[in-house]
Scaffold this active site. Sequence first.
Site, mmCIF file in Angstrom:
data_model
loop_
_atom_site.group_PDB
_atom_site.id
_atom_site.type_symbol
_atom_site.label_atom_id
_atom_site.label_comp_id
_atom_site.label_asym_id
_atom_site.label_seq_id
_atom_site.Cartn_x
_atom_site.Cartn_y
_atom_site.Cartn_z
ATOM 1 N N HIS A 90 0.831 -1.217 0.000
ATOM 2 C CA HIS A 90 0.000 0.000 0.000
ATOM 3 C C HIS A 90 0.865 1.267 0.000
ATOM 4 O O HIS A 90 0.573 2.231 -0.705
ATOM 5 C CB HIS A 90 -0.958 0.015 1.193
ATOM 6 C CG HIS A 90 -1.846 -1.194 1.243
ATOM 7 N ND1 HIS A 90 -2.509 -1.588 2.375
ATOM 8 C CD2 HIS A 90 -2.161 -2.112 0.288
ATOM 9 C CE1 HIS A 90 -3.201 -2.694 2.113
ATOM 10 N NE2 HIS A 90 -2.998 -3.032 0.850
ATOM 11 N N HIS A 246 -9.362 -1.895 -4.647
ATOM 12 C CA HIS A 246 -8.244 -2.238 -3.772
ATOM 13 C C HIS A 246 -7.264 -3.186 -4.452
ATOM 14 O O HIS A 246 -6.050 -3.076 -4.279
ATOM 15 C CB HIS A 246 -8.712 -2.818 -2.432
ATOM 16 C CG HIS A 246 -7.563 -3.012 -1.513
ATOM 17 N ND1 HIS A 246 -7.002 -1.974 -0.796
ATOM 18 C CD2 HIS A 246 -6.769 -4.091 -1.265
ATOM 19 C CE1 HIS A 246 -5.941 -2.400 -0.148
ATOM 20 N NE2 HIS A 246 -5.773 -3.689 -0.416
ATOM 21 N N ASP A 250 -3.277 -2.757 -4.913
ATOM 22 C CA ASP A 250 -2.264 -3.779 -4.590
ATOM 23 C C ASP A 250 -1.364 -4.050 -5.797
ATOM 24 O O ASP A 250 -0.140 -4.188 -5.660
ATOM 25 C CB ASP A 250 -2.949 -5.099 -4.220
ATOM 26 C CG ASP A 250 -3.454 -5.129 -2.794
ATOM 27 O OD1 ASP A 250 -3.023 -4.301 -1.965
ATOM 28 O OD2 ASP A 250 -4.293 -6.011 -2.497
ATOM 29 N N HIS A 273 -1.009 -11.136 -5.166
ATOM 30 C CA HIS A 273 0.394 -10.768 -4.978
ATOM 31 C C HIS A 273 1.367 -11.754 -5.633
ATOM 32 O O HIS A 273 2.376 -11.355 -6.200
ATOM 33 C CB HIS A 273 0.711 -10.648 -3.493
ATOM 34 C CG HIS A 273 -0.040 -9.534 -2.835
ATOM 35 N ND1 HIS A 273 0.079 -8.224 -3.241
ATOM 36 C CD2 HIS A 273 -0.937 -9.518 -1.828
ATOM 37 C CE1 HIS A 273 -0.699 -7.459 -2.493
ATOM 38 N NE2 HIS A 273 -1.333 -8.222 -1.628
HETATM 39 ZN ZN LIG Z 1 -3.937 -4.639 -0.113
#
Ligand SMILES: [Zn+2]
Length: 316
Positions: A90, A246, A250, A273
């Site tokens: 973030h 969001h 990311d 991720h």
């Molecule tokens: Zn996040």
Amino acid sequence: MVRLAVVLNLKTFAMFQTTIQRSVSTHGVGLHTGAHGNIRLAPAPPDTGIVFRRVDLDQFPIEARGNNVARVSYATSLMKQGVLLSTTEHLLAAIYSCGIDNIYIDIDSIEVPILDGSAEPFMLLIDQAGIRRLRRKRRYLKVVKPVEVVEDGRRIAIYPANEFQVQCYVDFPHPLVGKQEVELVVNADSFRQVLSRARTFCFESDIEPLRAMGLIRGGSLDNAIVLTKDGVMNGPLRYADEFGRHKALDLIGDLALVGLPLLGRVEARKAGHALHTMLVSRLLADPSSWIITAQEAESVHSVDRADYHAPASAAD
Ligand SMILES: [Zn+2]
């Protein structure tokens, strides 16, 4: 005339590297470890890049680069010589979107504070710090050939483009989420307006398994949206599509690990991720897929590739 001057100014600004004007600090608890940490953003000289320094370990530096990616499950962690730093995404999303090339992030803990679960507090911190232009030409990593990662119905790819664009598609089987898609040209304004306020989320049914894995020890209703079976435990949402937004936030935070501003279009489909950082590794490992250039727009001329030391590919 005035308008033209502003455009020229922005263009000149974009040609040069930046750092922040002054040091700024904040503190808070880490989402996964629950460890309290103090962070301080500080100005850094040209060609430093984005560098974390563990001030509790003699200022040990960990560069925000693909070759330092450690372990990626529910957050992105960096590791260098056994020194770990968690949940970088973030803060990095805010720094990267604001076009800050050089900065030290001093931290006395193993995890970046989660604050309210979005990137907004970091944007406010950068506003306080101010941005300063340096007397060194900025270099971009310009994608010239597509690179793709596909895994289990998830996909992420990067394509040639003259600006930094992201498109992010999510699909969660939940009445409040479902299919959401966000697309934008990434810069400080678009990031602030479209993505920065979107918060981390998790499903109530995942809380116990995550706790059992030793994660989300710092999680609370103040720093993550918790989705129940058919609603949200701590509403209201900031946006109906806060989840898709969001995920795009990311994604940008993980792309910062390229180590230079990107000229390319990234398309992510149900990624996370692990896939984001795999794309960064694959891109950096294939120097035929990019050039380093000092020009943002069409008239691109390549600068000496030897100037740029591509990080080795990250551990998958
Ligand atoms: Zn996040």
